[in-house]
Scaffold this motif. Sequence first.
Motif, mmCIF file in Angstrom:
data_model
loop_
_atom_site.group_PDB
_atom_site.id
_atom_site.type_symbol
_atom_site.label_atom_id
_atom_site.label_comp_id
_atom_site.label_asym_id
_atom_site.label_seq_id
_atom_site.Cartn_x
_atom_site.Cartn_y
_atom_site.Cartn_z
ATOM 1 N N ALA A 218 0.941 -1.306 0.074
ATOM 2 C CA ALA A 218 -0.012 -0.097 0.165
ATOM 3 C C ALA A 218 0.768 1.318 -0.133
ATOM 4 C CB ALA A 218 -0.952 0.048 1.310
ATOM 5 N N ALA A 219 1.822 1.342 0.936
ATOM 6 C CA ALA A 219 2.920 2.302 0.879
ATOM 7 C C ALA A 219 3.567 2.638 -0.570
ATOM 8 C CB ALA A 219 3.865 2.154 1.858
ATOM 9 N N ARG A 220 3.789 1.573 -1.067
ATOM 10 C CA ARG A 220 4.373 1.622 -2.515
ATOM 11 C C ARG A 220 3.430 2.219 -3.473
ATOM 12 N NH1 ARG A 220 4.420 -0.437 -7.098
ATOM 13 N NH2 ARG A 220 2.575 -1.549 -6.829
ATOM 14 N N THR A 221 2.175 1.850 -3.498
ATOM 15 C CA THR A 221 1.205 2.274 -4.447
ATOM 16 C C THR A 221 0.797 3.756 -4.130
ATOM 17 O OG1 THR A 221 0.272 0.112 -4.625
ATOM 18 C CG2 THR A 221 -1.363 2.008 -5.082
ATOM 19 N N LEU A 222 0.801 4.074 -2.918
ATOM 20 C CA LEU A 222 0.434 5.541 -2.601
ATOM 21 C C LEU A 222 1.720 6.377 -3.039
ATOM 22 C CD1 LEU A 222 -1.037 7.695 -0.805
ATOM 23 C CD2 LEU A 222 0.631 7.093 0.886
ATOM 24 N N HIS A 223 3.160 5.991 -2.930
ATOM 25 C CA HIS A 223 4.121 6.555 -3.399
ATOM 26 C C HIS A 223 4.143 6.844 -5.053
ATOM 27 C CE1 HIS A 223 8.301 8.151 -3.915
ATOM 28 N NE2 HIS A 223 8.580 7.436 -4.849
ATOM 29 N N GLU A 224 3.505 5.854 -5.606
ATOM 30 C CA GLU A 224 3.711 5.908 -7.166
ATOM 31 C C GLU A 224 2.536 6.801 -7.438
ATOM 32 O OE1 GLU A 224 3.046 2.450 -8.988
ATOM 33 O OE2 GLU A 224 4.964 2.156 -9.729
ATOM 34 N N LEU A 225 1.395 6.850 -6.784
ATOM 35 C CA LEU A 225 0.315 7.926 -7.331
ATOM 36 C C LEU A 225 0.417 9.117 -6.885
ATOM 37 C CD1 LEU A 225 -2.714 5.099 -6.992
ATOM 38 C CD2 LEU A 225 -1.518 5.976 -9.146
ATOM 39 N N VAL A 226 0.985 9.386 -5.617
ATOM 40 C CA VAL A 226 1.153 10.753 -5.251
ATOM 41 C C VAL A 226 2.025 11.441 -6.166
ATOM 42 C CG1 VAL A 226 2.134 12.132 -3.291
ATOM 43 C CG2 VAL A 226 0.553 10.309 -2.866
ATOM 44 N N GLU A 227 2.949 10.700 -6.594
ATOM 45 C CA GLU A 227 4.206 11.571 -7.331
ATOM 46 C C GLU A 227 3.356 11.938 -8.792
ATOM 47 O OE1 GLU A 227 7.343 8.598 -8.503
ATOM 48 O OE2 GLU A 227 8.878 9.898 -7.137
ATOM 49 N N LEU A 228 2.114 11.292 -8.995
ATOM 50 C CA LEU A 228 1.543 11.538 -10.513
ATOM 51 C C LEU A 228 0.606 12.734 -9.944
ATOM 52 C CD1 LEU A 228 1.437 7.844 -11.660
ATOM 53 C CD2 LEU A 228 2.761 9.877 -12.609
ATOM 54 N N GLY A 229 0.437 13.230 -8.678
ATOM 55 C CA GLY A 229 -0.503 14.167 -8.559
ATOM 56 C C GLY A 229 -1.922 13.808 -7.864
ATOM 57 N N MET A 230 -2.111 12.496 -7.493
ATOM 58 C CA MET A 230 -3.290 11.975 -6.826
ATOM 59 C C MET A 230 -3.116 12.383 -5.287
ATOM 60 S SD MET A 230 -4.324 8.682 -9.086
ATOM 61 C CE MET A 230 -6.068 8.543 -8.282
ATOM 62 N N HIS A 231 -3.335 13.339 -4.535
ATOM 63 C CA HIS A 231 -2.911 13.785 -3.508
ATOM 64 C C HIS A 231 -4.037 13.641 -2.239
ATOM 65 C CE1 HIS A 231 0.801 15.508 -4.678
ATOM 66 N NE2 HIS A 231 0.010 16.332 -5.597
ATOM 67 N N ASP A 232 -5.580 13.370 -2.892
ATOM 68 C CA ASP A 232 -6.494 13.366 -1.894
ATOM 69 C C ASP A 232 -6.648 11.737 -1.610
ATOM 70 O OD1 ASP A 232 -8.706 13.252 -0.112
ATOM 71 O OD2 ASP A 232 -10.048 13.830 -1.804
ATOM 72 N N ALA A 233 -5.984 11.253 -0.747
ATOM 73 C CA ALA A 233 -5.822 9.831 -0.396
ATOM 74 C C ALA A 233 -6.112 9.381 0.662
ATOM 75 C CB ALA A 233 -4.448 9.047 -0.696
ATOM 76 N N HIS A 234 -7.015 8.269 1.141
ATOM 77 C CA HIS A 234 -7.444 8.010 2.360
ATOM 78 C C HIS A 234 -7.094 6.372 2.456
ATOM 79 C CE1 HIS A 234 -10.278 11.007 4.078
ATOM 80 N NE2 HIS A 234 -9.878 11.460 2.861
ATOM 81 N N LEU A 235 -6.961 6.002 3.661
ATOM 82 C CA LEU A 235 -6.522 4.800 4.024
ATOM 83 C C LEU A 235 -7.682 3.847 4.533
ATOM 84 C CD1 LEU A 235 -4.186 2.599 3.856
ATOM 85 C CD2 LEU A 235 -3.755 3.278 6.386
ATOM 86 N N VAL A 236 -7.751 2.620 4.382
ATOM 87 C CA VAL A 236 -8.882 1.869 4.638
ATOM 88 C C VAL A 236 -8.148 0.389 5.048
ATOM 89 C CG1 VAL A 236 -10.970 0.303 4.610
ATOM 90 C CG2 VAL A 236 -11.000 3.138 3.595
ATOM 91 N N VAL A 237 -8.180 0.126 6.387
ATOM 92 C CA VAL A 237 -7.575 -1.024 6.951
ATOM 93 C C VAL A 237 -8.611 -1.942 7.068
ATOM 94 C CG1 VAL A 237 -6.116 -2.214 8.498
ATOM 95 C CG2 VAL A 237 -5.733 0.166 8.052
ATOM 96 N N ASN A 238 -8.826 -2.759 6.132
ATOM 97 C CA ASN A 238 -9.827 -3.813 6.117
ATOM 98 C C ASN A 238 -9.559 -5.157 6.766
ATOM 99 O OD1 ASN A 238 -12.452 -4.539 5.269
ATOM 100 N ND2 ASN A 238 -11.767 -5.424 3.442
ATOM 101 N N GLY A 239 -10.631 -5.872 7.303
ATOM 102 C CA GLY A 239 -10.482 -7.203 7.820
ATOM 103 C C GLY A 239 -9.743 -7.271 9.050
ATOM 104 N N VAL A 240 -9.972 -6.222 9.886
ATOM 105 C CA VAL A 240 -8.891 -6.459 11.184
ATOM 106 C C VAL A 240 -9.843 -7.282 12.321
ATOM 107 C CG1 VAL A 240 -8.191 -5.000 13.211
ATOM 108 C CG2 VAL A 240 -8.162 -4.088 10.872
ATOM 109 N N LEU A 241 -9.089 -8.105 12.908
ATOM 110 C CA LEU A 241 -9.707 -9.190 13.783
ATOM 111 C C LEU A 241 -10.606 -8.244 14.864
ATOM 112 C CD1 LEU A 241 -9.663 -12.229 13.772
ATOM 113 C CD2 LEU A 241 -8.272 -12.202 15.518
ATOM 114 N N PRO A 242 -11.731 -8.628 15.309
ATOM 115 C CA PRO A 242 -12.278 -7.839 16.169
ATOM 116 C C PRO A 242 -11.940 -8.399 17.487
ATOM 117 C CG PRO A 242 -13.725 -9.617 15.114
ATOM 118 C CD PRO A 242 -12.567 -9.564 14.253
#
Length: 598
Positions: A218-242
């Motif tokens: 996820a960090a690698r993907t974010l770095h790639e896309l932020v470099e291209l100007g996609m700055h409005d990013a939100h993180l969703v951590v899915n499937g966390v054990l309750p």
Amino acid sequence: MSALTYLQELPRFVFFTGKGGVGKTSLACATAVRLAENGARVLLVSTDPASNVGQVFGVTIGNRITAIPGVPGLDAIEIDPQQAADAHRAAIIDPVRDLLPAAEIAAMTEQLSGACTTEIASFNEFAALLADDALTESCQHILFDTAPTGHTIRLLQLPGEWTSYLADGKGDVSCLGPVAGLDRLRTDYAAALATLTDPARTRLVLVTRPQASSLREAARTLHELVELGMHDAHLVVNGVLPTGLEDDPLAAAVADREQAALNELPPALAALPRTTIPLLPFNTVSTPALRALLDPTLVSAVLVATTEGTPPALPDGFADLRSLVDELAADGPALVMCMGKGGVGKTTVAAAVALELSRRGHEVLLTTTDPAAHLSETLGADVPHLSVSRIDPERAITDYRSRVMASKGAKLDDAGRAVLAEDLKSPCTDEVAVFQQFSQVVFRSRKQFVVLDTAPTGHTLLLLDATGSYHREIVRQMSPGAHYTTPLMRLQDAHQTKVVLVTLPETTPVLEAEELQVDLARAGITPFAWVVNTSLTAAHLTSPFLRARAAAEAPSLRRVAELASRVAILPLLAHEPVGTTALSALTHALPEGNLVHA
């Protein structure tokens, strides 16, 4: 469950992205339902090759806008990436099919058969959809299940004319073929890219799991896309054990592992607005299940309504990893290639197999690209008969790119060098570069076991054969009746090479492994076996929650049984399998109760 931060002040376009199996489709569908039931007009668009949007809603969708029953205001469309790629190939090849020799047509077809072609063809469909105001103007929100990768976006931003660049013979084979003939669409692409990079119009929702490998990706993907100007990013951590499962030792250990991973979030991810979504005890198939994904108060009602709750018996033919090693050892020295998508456990399986073979007295070389060198450090000099050579993928790729730029790039102008430089960033090129390092040790498998952690896809193997023409040149030079073996022939020989596909007991990873198997078949390679990793069905469970969750694996396990002649299954473990003791445990025979067959 944390507040749904990613939904606050939501712009018109929302892109859900993340590696396979993290829950992008489920989250996109659940979000679409919530927005529509709150009064918005919503269009859900899937460009995911593993898309099951239609299955989730229980309706056939396909490549047309379809109203979702029971959810007024929600429409969906599935862009079939394979269908788009087929049409793209035909548009390029059909006009010259009768003008070129069959061998050249075959080479063009293979060049246009990789992941880059599929991504670019899908982006073409996506751009056309964004440009169709008449189709989308009534929608308050348009949600995309899977965003284009940074590599695809960079390709489409390149200067110069792709078609003339290829026609002049300057192109390489990995990604330039797929962009042939697309110059006429530059205006549409420019508009689509402008939308992607406008935070007032577009939000990127980065979906991940609470696991170290998933968070790194996820960090690698974010770095790639932020470099291209996609700055409005939100993180969703899915499937966390309750919480509340502490009485089950396995659940407690997994929860601790997840929390440790979240405590060590890469800084770029830690800085993002974050939403945490708990793991559900059932599959998110049906509208009620999707509602429950974003509203925990609905979980118990859905669980009562499902039949999931009793862990399934394993399909016939499933065995433990030890049985697989028994067969490998009986056949004698060979090349064992562990393959699969990122995060499925290839490195662990490769290390466990290599360790067990060495402990039986076989000479074994384990070659790994694992950037975390703990396996090399743990196994290196401590295990008799086992040697480890760790390949540094980044260095191999950097060296390869430098060589190509210094040779081919020296004759190009600035625009041409920009195109070549981006082409050399493709996944196919990365595989070529790393495999050149692998090939230096492959020949050793004639006299000892060589276990490769990560290997090139069938598409890359065919490209390697086509670009170097090594296989065909050897054949041409040999006199009639002479005996010879080329590298490709060795990989195609089921006695000399054993391909092991590693996957997880989930829908998307199994589909990705199935596609990899088809890819290998084009290169004449048949997998020796599949390994299903981190299965709850094969684990000893006491928690009703985990037992219900195990039941959700049944469809994926049945599909694996249909696809594979041999299947080994590994249970979800309380602790990470690092070190010789933990790795050896993976090749111990599983307790009889863990391998109950239907």
